[in-house]
Scaffold this motif. Sequence first.
Motif, short mmCIF file in Angstrom:
data_model
loop_
_atom_site.label_atom_id
_atom_site.label_comp_id
_atom_site.label_asym_id
_atom_site.label_seq_id
_atom_site.Cartn_x
_atom_site.Cartn_y
_atom_site.Cartn_z
N LEU A 104 -2.95 5.51 -0.30
CA LEU A 104 -4.30 5.96 0.06
C LEU A 104 -4.29 7.32 0.74
O LEU A 104 -5.15 8.16 0.46
N SER A 105 -3.33 7.55 1.63
CA SER A 105 -3.30 8.82 2.36
C SER A 105 -3.09 10.01 1.43
O SER A 105 -3.50 11.12 1.74
N SER A 106 -2.47 9.75 0.29
CA SER A 106 -2.20 10.82 -0.68
C SER A 106 -3.32 11.00 -1.70
O SER A 106 -3.18 11.78 -2.63
N GLY A 107 -4.41 10.26 -1.55
CA GLY A 107 -5.55 10.42 -2.44
C GLY A 107 -5.55 9.51 -3.65
O GLY A 107 -6.35 9.68 -4.55
N ASN A 108 -4.64 8.55 -3.68
CA ASN A 108 -4.58 7.61 -4.79
C ASN A 108 -5.49 6.42 -4.55
O ASN A 108 -5.80 6.09 -3.41
N THR A 109 -5.88 5.76 -5.62
CA THR A 109 -6.51 4.46 -5.50
C THR A 109 -5.43 3.40 -5.62
O THR A 109 -4.34 3.66 -6.13
N VAL A 110 -5.73 2.19 -5.12
CA VAL A 110 -4.71 1.15 -5.01
C VAL A 110 -5.23 -0.17 -5.56
O VAL A 110 -6.38 -0.54 -5.33
N ILE A 111 -4.34 -0.85 -6.26
CA ILE A 111 -4.56 -2.24 -6.62
C ILE A 111 -3.47 -3.03 -5.90
O ILE A 111 -2.28 -2.75 -6.08
#
Length: 175
Positions: A104-111
């Motif tokens: 998340l801190s790197s701008g990604n979305t997460v599953i």
Amino acid sequence: VSAAQSSIQDWNGLGAKGRADLLERAAQIMVDERELSIAIMARDSGKTVSEAEPEISEGIDFARFYALSALPKEEGSNPAGVVLVVPPWNFPYAIPIGGICAALSSGNTVILKPAPETVATAWHFINQFWRAGIPKSVLHFLPTRDDKIGKQLVSHDGVDAVILTGAFDTASLFM
């Protein structure tokens, strides 16, 4: 997966400072709910207080560390995309939180595909993130068994990165 893909641009567009603020809020919720987290982990995974308490502290440290580490990142950098986090059952709080916060801190979305043995613990901390303001469109919760559905998720073309912490046999199953 497509819902996670469609949220990448907006989440990354929030900027490092915005993402860091939300991770710091999540850390504070974790601090405030330490006793509840211990109780849930004890019931869900059989951890004792002396095992659960340091793991919760580690989860809080991960949230704060990645909030701080997000700040010096170059604004507008390109995230990897959709990150799948597949944690083990034996550290149901700290390990998935570390992977989630890093992504998340790197701008990604997460599953998050939690370990089938500790879904209640994962449900608890995922709600801590959501209450901190991290959108459900950015952080997805997908409990499944480690079977053909889990394998399909890990090998899905729309998943750009996988954070897997587990046994070699688990990785082999997914491959």
